[in-house]
Scaffold this motif. Structure first.
Motif, short mmCIF file in Angstrom:
data_model
loop_
_atom_site.label_atom_id
_atom_site.label_comp_id
_atom_site.label_asym_id
_atom_site.label_seq_id
_atom_site.Cartn_x
_atom_site.Cartn_y
_atom_site.Cartn_z
N PHE A 196 -25.85 -33.56 27.56
CA PHE A 196 -27.16 -33.09 27.96
C PHE A 196 -28.13 -34.28 28.01
O PHE A 196 -29.21 -34.25 27.45
CB PHE A 196 -27.67 -32.01 27.00
N THR A 197 -27.69 -35.31 28.70
CA THR A 197 -28.50 -36.51 28.83
C THR A 197 -28.78 -36.80 30.30
O THR A 197 -29.26 -37.87 30.65
CB THR A 197 -27.77 -37.71 28.19
N GLY A 198 -28.47 -35.80 31.16
CA GLY A 198 -28.86 -35.86 32.56
C GLY A 198 -28.29 -37.05 33.31
O GLY A 198 -27.19 -37.53 33.00
N ILE B 58 -26.20 -34.38 20.20
CA ILE B 58 -26.37 -33.99 21.60
C ILE B 58 -27.80 -34.27 22.02
O ILE B 58 -28.73 -34.06 21.24
CB ILE B 58 -26.07 -32.48 21.76
N GLY B 59 -27.98 -34.72 23.28
CA GLY B 59 -29.32 -34.79 23.85
C GLY B 59 -30.05 -36.10 23.67
O GLY B 59 -31.14 -36.28 24.20
N GLU B 60 -29.46 -37.01 22.92
CA GLU B 60 -30.07 -38.33 22.78
C GLU B 60 -29.44 -39.26 23.82
O GLU B 60 -28.21 -39.31 23.92
CB GLU B 60 -29.79 -38.92 21.38
N PRO B 61 -30.25 -40.03 24.55
CA PRO B 61 -29.65 -40.98 25.50
C PRO B 61 -28.78 -41.99 24.76
O PRO B 61 -29.12 -42.44 23.67
CB PRO B 61 -30.88 -41.67 26.12
N THR C 284 -18.43 -23.68 20.39
CA THR C 284 -17.66 -24.52 21.29
C THR C 284 -18.45 -25.77 21.62
O THR C 284 -19.55 -25.69 22.13
CB THR C 284 -17.39 -23.76 22.60
N TYR D 26 -28.38 -31.76 9.50
CA TYR D 26 -27.57 -32.74 10.22
C TYR D 26 -28.40 -33.85 10.86
O TYR D 26 -28.08 -35.03 10.75
CB TYR D 26 -26.72 -32.03 11.27
N ARG D 27 -29.50 -33.45 11.52
CA ARG D 27 -30.27 -34.47 12.25
C ARG D 27 -31.22 -35.25 11.37
O ARG D 27 -31.68 -36.32 11.73
CB ARG D 27 -31.08 -33.82 13.39
N THR E 136 -19.68 -29.20 23.46
CA THR E 136 -19.83 -29.68 24.84
C THR E 136 -18.87 -30.81 25.13
O THR E 136 -18.76 -31.25 26.28
CB THR E 136 -21.25 -30.23 25.04
N CYS F 119 -21.56 -26.38 30.00
CA CYS F 119 -22.49 -27.51 29.90
C CYS F 119 -21.78 -28.69 29.24
O CYS F 119 -22.16 -29.14 28.18
CB CYS F 119 -23.72 -27.12 29.09
N PRO F 120 -20.70 -29.19 29.87
CA PRO F 120 -19.94 -30.26 29.23
C PRO F 120 -20.72 -31.57 29.20
O PRO F 120 -21.67 -31.74 29.95
CB PRO F 120 -18.71 -30.38 30.13
N MET G 151 -18.77 -27.15 14.88
CA MET G 151 -18.76 -26.84 16.31
C MET G 151 -17.32 -26.75 16.81
O MET G 151 -16.94 -27.31 17.82
CB MET G 151 -19.54 -27.90 17.10
N SER H 52 -16.76 -25.33 27.97
CA SER H 52 -18.22 -25.19 28.02
C SER H 52 -18.71 -25.36 29.45
O SER H 52 -18.24 -26.21 30.20
CB SER H 52 -18.90 -26.23 27.14
#
Lengths: 413, 413
Positions: free
Chosen positions: B89-91, B124-127, B232, B411-412, B234, B59-60, B188, B57
């Motif tokens: 994706f938590t920067g 994905i995306g949650e700190p 795929t 899922y969420r 991350t 965007c790993p 995934m 990916s």
């Protein structure tokens, strides 16, 4: 043809005018379905310039091979479309079946078999008995008149839940000309010729090479930008026929696609193709939501298109939309798997204009309740900015629901 | 972790022996789940050679970046895996969270942060709040013993319905050595590192470069040959750790993957990886059938692999299998869309050894009733011969059911 119409079906179908030089008829040949039409016959008695774009499948159907071959001569006198059987992967028998269909249609229309274009849609791998067209096509030719385009659109449906029609009126050299299009397709829909079948007719006098160039240009932003399941049909066919009947009213002959007088026509054609392509996405098997994906900021347009398609084809993105979940993590995943240049820390993602992620993390101002409310809409817009360049693309898809699985688990039974 | 175990789950889990130099512990850090373990801590007190293969990916996740970077030094002292949050994706926060986790684990294990390897799986995306590891990892290190591999495999599960474990015992230079592996992954799941997470441990004394070469070779026919949904992750991570504890028993040190003494070890490793990869396909979200696709006669192995993956990723093929429909027309479609050299008129297709199509058409001897009976099996074999060359490939996937849509639409929430 499903008994339940998609909730995404348009509320009204357009009124389709007649096209000079085009006669339509539909019939029941009993190929597979009972109690419905399964043959569309179109006669173009004075001939028509013809153009076509076909599936990139390495295993195309016999009718696709036939059309590709006969497109070279550039002239059509008749079109025969049947639903119920795709005549794909039917070996030598399939080729003979196409030839026989062309001969029967040629006798009905009074033309050479090579001037007959043929498309078939339906089950793959079953031999198509072309003798069923015997008599049927002759009767079609006798009965064909201005016909109804609605009947034509209905005759070519398979798992479609509604007929797909679009029309445009546009000026060519100061003279009004008409473009009519019909399409069918609901599953096995993917880029590189998305719909299984679409046919466009115009009375504009346009030469075959110019028609081909305009059609190919129009496909780029329409049918090649729609995907239901990423599966490419063996039969994808888009053909366009220009009878030139409007020349009688003074419309100029267009020999070259770059002819400035044809620019409005070309734009109207692209617009019509986009409308048909969207109708296909709206009738995606089991679809409950129509999804528009816009990618900006990619390194170039081709890269943006591949990223958009990666998102549009992701089962996880599509099931999340079905679940009314603004799951932007799966958008990140789909961007990442596209293999195109992307920088995690520059990505920005919006749903319906609500920015949920920016600079590689959740937007601090992101309001989940607002986004969840938006996701209950029937039309969902997803925007992704890659933050690297000027490349942009827009594609359409639908959500992935249990109904898709149901429809496709039972198709043959 | 689902409450309903997949019908494709193995009837028995293997007895996993201890690995010299490896101590295990699991804990509840309360990252997302309640009432279950969500942390796996592995201490390798004398250090271990380490190898890894990661997602392609673009965007790993932050942990993937961390592992790639620290792999260069080739030595591991600890592994920390959490489930519930992928830290993807938590920067900048995500990178800080990984660093803090490594520092906490380093203090617990008495090593440098750079000797701690980290993997995270989940949303994905949650700190990810790494302070939750404070205290937890120190307690893990105190309590870690020979541990149970079953507990380890359970702690890393997300939507998995069963734990995935495999073990091999093999001779290295006349001395028995052990390889233990655990994996997690259910959605995934796609080629180019299929599973989300897998960890393999051995007491064999193998240098990091040799370990890396063996791992990469083993991935080709195992994890890179399994797909659930073509998506795929991350976070895809496969890591292997070799403590070298078996050197005390006289096992020779392997510096080079070509070392002939290591051939049985390398073969056993590939075999173990294939077992783990198959377990992942068996736990595909909503899966009711495990599907093995064998392609032969392609122009080369890479082409065969791409064709096999095109079939394995086709929603239409997968829904047909779910519907117990031997729909070989969709196989033809998937071969055609792969874009690889294929000749429609040379294709042969079998389900469970029953040839349904040959030389571009339905096999004259084809018996639909026999095939339909076969399709009711839990394990489905699909064989496709392209008829052009010697290229071959084998991949695994599962069917696409309504349960997949249900799991991924919710899922969420």
């Amino acid at each position: 043809m499903s008994t339940t119409v998609s909730p995404l079906a348009p509320k009204h179908h357009p009124d389709m005018p007649a096209i000079g030089g085009v006669r339509l008829a539909t019939a029941q040949a009993g190929i597979r379905y009972k109690g419905r039409t399964d043959v569309l016959y179109v006669a173009m008695d004075q001939g028509a310039a013809v153009a076509g774009v076909f599936t990139r499948s390495k295993c195309p159907s016999a009718p696709v091979d036939w059309c590709r071959e006969n497109l070279k001569a550039g002239t059509a006198r008749a079109l025969v479309v049947n639903s119920g059987n795709a005549n794909a992967f039917t070996g030598l028998k399939g080729r003979e079946s196409v030839r026989l269909t062309a001969e029967i249609a040629g006798r009905a229309a009074g033309c050479e078999p090579g001037q007959v274009f043929i498309a078939s849609t339906g089950v793959i791998g079953e031999p198509l008995d072309a003798t069923k067209f015997e008599g049927v096509l002759a009767a079609c030719d006798e009965g064909a008149g201005a016909g109804t385009w609605m009947d034509a659109a209905r005759a070519i449906m398979t798992t479609d839940t509604f007929p797909k029609l679009a029309t445009r009126r546009v000026m060519l050299g100061g003279v009004p000309v008409t473009i009519n299009g019909i399409a069918k397709g609901a599953g096995m829909i993917a880029p590189d010729m998305a719909t299984m079948l679409a046919f466009v007719f115009t009375d504009a006098p346009i030469g075959a090479p110019a028609l081909q160039a305009m059609l190919q240009a129009g496909v780029r932003t329409s049918f090649n930008c729609v995907t239901v399941d990423g599966d490419t049909s063996t039969s994808d066919t888009l053909m366009m026929f220009a009878t030139g009947a409007a020349a009688m009213n003074g419309a100029p002959f267009v020999a070259n696609a770059d002819d400035e007088r044809a620019a409005p026509f070309s734009a109207a054609l692209t617009d019509l193709l986009e409308e048909l392509a969207q109708l296909v996405a709206r009738d995606g098997e089991g679809a409950r939501k129509i999804v528009t994906i816009r990618v900006t900021g990619a390194v170039d347009d081709a890269s943006a298109h591949r990223i958009a398609m990666s998102i549009a084809n992701s089962p996880l993105v599509k099931t999340a939309v079905a679940g009314e979940d603004a799951n932007w993590g799966r958008i990140v995943m789909a961007v990442g798997k596209a293999g195109e240049p992307a920088d995690r820390d520059r990505l920005a993602i919006s749903f319906g204009g609500i920015r949920v992620a920016t600079q590689g993390a959740r937007d601090p101002a992101y309001d989940e309740a607002e986004t969840s409310a938006y996701m209950r809409n029937e039309a969902i817009d997803i925007a992704v900015d890659i933050g690297l360049g000027q490349g942009a693309a827009r594609v359409w898809t639908c959500d992935l629901t249990k109904a898709y699985v149901e429809i496709n688990g039972d198709y043959r039974s």
